[in-house]
Design a protein around this motif. Structure first.
Motif, PDB file in Angstrom:
ATOM      1  N   ALA A   1       0.830  -1.213   0.000  1.00 34.44           N
ATOM      2  CA  ALA A   1       0.000   0.000   0.000  1.00 34.44           C
ATOM      3  C   ALA A   1       0.863   1.261   0.000  1.00 34.44           C
ATOM      4  O   ALA A   1       0.579   2.217  -0.746  1.00 34.44           O
ATOM      5  CB  ALA A   1      -0.932   0.002   1.209  1.00 34.44           C
ATOM      6  N   ASN A   2       1.919   1.280   0.805  1.00 37.17           N
ATOM      7  CA  ASN A   2       2.807   2.445   0.830  1.00 37.17           C
ATOM      8  C   ASN A   2       3.576   2.590  -0.477  1.00 37.17           C
ATOM      9  O   ASN A   2       3.811   3.705  -0.948  1.00 37.17           O
ATOM     10  CB  ASN A   2       3.768   2.374   2.008  1.00 37.17           C
ATOM     11  N   LEU A   3       3.960   1.475  -1.072  1.00 33.85           N
ATOM     12  CA  LEU A   3       4.627   1.544  -2.369  1.00 33.85           C
ATOM     13  C   LEU A   3       3.668   2.085  -3.427  1.00 33.85           C
ATOM     14  O   LEU A   3       4.065   2.889  -4.275  1.00 33.85           O
ATOM     15  CB  LEU A   3       5.159   0.171  -2.785  1.00 33.85           C
ATOM     16  N   ALA A   4       2.409   1.687  -3.374  1.00 32.06           N
ATOM     17  CA  ALA A   4       1.410   2.189  -4.324  1.00 32.06           C
ATOM     18  C   ALA A   4       1.240   3.698  -4.186  1.00 32.06           C
ATOM     19  O   ALA A   4       1.146   4.417  -5.191  1.00 32.06           O
ATOM     20  CB  ALA A   4       0.078   1.478  -4.123  1.00 32.06           C
ATOM     21  N   VAL A   5       1.209   4.198  -2.949  1.00 27.07           N
ATOM     22  CA  VAL A   5       1.099   5.642  -2.723  1.00 27.07           C
ATOM     23  C   VAL A   5       2.291   6.359  -3.357  1.00 27.07           C
ATOM     24  O   VAL A   5       2.135   7.380  -4.026  1.00 27.07           O
ATOM     25  CB  VAL A   5       1.006   5.953  -1.210  1.00 27.07           C
ATOM     26  N   LEU A   6       3.467   5.811  -3.187  1.00 24.89           N
ATOM     27  CA  LEU A   6       4.674   6.412  -3.753  1.00 24.89           C
ATOM     28  C   LEU A   6       4.666   6.348  -5.271  1.00 24.89           C
ATOM     29  O   LEU A   6       4.856   7.351  -5.950  1.00 24.89           O
ATOM     30  CB  LEU A   6       5.914   5.718  -3.188  1.00 24.89           C
ATOM     31  N   LYS A   7       4.415   5.170  -5.821  1.00 22.60           N
ATOM     32  CA  LYS A   7       4.523   5.018  -7.280  1.00 22.60           C
ATOM     33  C   LYS A   7       3.414   5.724  -8.045  1.00 22.60           C
ATOM     34  O   LYS A   7       3.591   6.083  -9.200  1.00 22.60           O
ATOM     35  CB  LYS A   7       4.624   3.552  -7.690  1.00 22.60           C
ATOM     36  N   ASN A   8       2.291   5.975  -7.382  1.00 30.16           N
ATOM     37  CA  ASN A   8       1.197   6.689  -8.042  1.00 30.16           C
ATOM     38  C   ASN A   8       1.279   8.198  -7.858  1.00 30.16           C
ATOM     39  O   ASN A   8       0.371   8.921  -8.266  1.00 30.16           O
ATOM     40  CB  ASN A   8      -0.153   6.158  -7.547  1.00 30.16           C
ATOM     41  N   GLY A   9       2.357   8.668  -7.246  1.00 33.07           N
ATOM     42  CA  GLY A   9       2.582  10.100  -7.117  1.00 33.07           C
ATOM     43  C   GLY A   9       1.747  10.770  -6.038  1.00 33.07           C
ATOM     44  O   GLY A   9       1.606  11.989  -6.042  1.00 33.07           O
ATOM     45  N   ARG A  10       1.195  10.008  -5.117  1.00 31.43           N
ATOM     46  CA  ARG A  10       0.370  10.586  -4.051  1.00 31.43           C
ATOM     47  C   ARG A  10       1.160  10.852  -2.775  1.00 31.43           C
ATOM     48  O   ARG A  10       0.635  11.445  -1.845  1.00 31.43           O
ATOM     49  CB  ARG A  10      -0.819   9.672  -3.755  1.00 31.43           C
ATOM     50  N   ALA A  11       2.412  10.442  -2.719  1.00 33.23           N
ATOM     51  CA  ALA A  11       3.242  10.657  -1.527  1.00 33.23           C
ATOM     52  C   ALA A  11       3.666  12.114  -1.452  1.00 33.23           C
ATOM     53  O   ALA A  11       3.942  12.752  -2.470  1.00 33.23           O
ATOM     54  CB  ALA A  11       4.465   9.754  -1.565  1.00 33.23           C
ATOM     55  N   LYS A  12       3.717  12.640  -0.246  1.00 33.03           N
ATOM     56  CA  LYS A  12       4.180  14.012  -0.018  1.00 33.03           C
ATOM     57  C   LYS A  12       5.681  14.055   0.219  1.00 33.03           C
ATOM     58  O   LYS A  12       6.309  15.099   0.104  1.00 33.03           O
ATOM     59  CB  LYS A  12       3.456  14.628   1.175  1.00 33.03           C
ATOM     60  N   ALA A  13       6.251  12.904   0.587  1.00 30.00           N
ATOM     61  CA  ALA A  13       7.679  12.837   0.887  1.00 30.00           C
ATOM     62  C   ALA A  13       8.133  11.385   0.761  1.00 30.00           C
ATOM     63  O   ALA A  13       7.314  10.472   0.736  1.00 30.00           O
ATOM     64  CB  ALA A  13       7.948  13.338   2.301  1.00 30.00           C
ATOM     65  N   VAL A  14       9.445  11.218   0.649  1.00 32.07           N
ATOM     66  CA  VAL A  14      10.027   9.879   0.656  1.00 32.07           C
ATOM     67  C   VAL A  14      11.311   9.944   1.476  1.00 32.07           C
ATOM     68  O   VAL A  14      12.093  10.899   1.348  1.00 32.07           O
ATOM     69  CB  VAL A  14      10.295   9.341  -0.773  1.00 32.07           C
ATOM     70  N   ARG A  15      11.490   8.989   2.348  1.00 25.99           N
ATOM     71  CA  ARG A  15      12.709   8.949   3.153  1.00 25.99           C
ATOM     72  C   ARG A  15      13.883   8.540   2.274  1.00 25.99           C
ATOM     73  O   ARG A  15      13.735   7.713   1.380  1.00 25.99           O
ATOM     74  CB  ARG A  15      12.558   7.943   4.289  1.00 25.99           C
ATOM     75  N   PHE A  16      15.035   9.114   2.575  1.00 30.07           N
ATOM     76  CA  PHE A  16      16.229   8.741   1.830  1.00 30.07           C
ATOM     77  C   PHE A  16      16.521   7.259   1.984  1.00 30.07           C
ATOM     78  O   PHE A  16      17.001   6.617   1.049  1.00 30.07           O
ATOM     79  CB  PHE A  16      17.436   9.567   2.263  1.00 30.07           C
TER      80      PHE A  16
END
Length: 84
Positions: free
Chosen positions: A30-45
């Motif tokens: 689910a978190n990967l989907a949020v990231l890959k679909n461009g809905r994430a506000k941030a990503v940890r290094f």
């Protein structure tokens, strides 16, 4: 948003499933989907580093900046601010 996430491109190049990537990176699908679909506000290094390690790529292979007024489906030629 001016940052486009292109995890799908690398997944296709590596012939890897989303679930496999999530498992190897150590995040939920689910978190990967949020990231890959461009809905994430941030990503940890640390997450970005893990994605790059698993996909054998550089951060620039996963993230792309585009100007606000440009259509992400039709990127313009890269430009530089330096003189020739």
């Amino acid at each position: 948003m001016p940052i486009v996430v292109e995890i799908d491109v690398m997944l296709a190049k590596r012939k890897m499933a989303v679930g496999t990537l999530a498992e190897r990176v150590g995040i939920t699908p689910a978190n990967l989907a949020v990231l890959k679909n461009g809905r994430a506000k941030a990503v940890r290094f640390s997450t970005l580093a893990a994605l790059c390690e698993v996909l054998d790529c550089q951060p620039g292979d996963l993230l792309r900046w585009i100007p606000e007024d440009q259509d992400p489906a039709h990127p313009a030629e890269p430009t530089t601010s330096r003189g020739a």
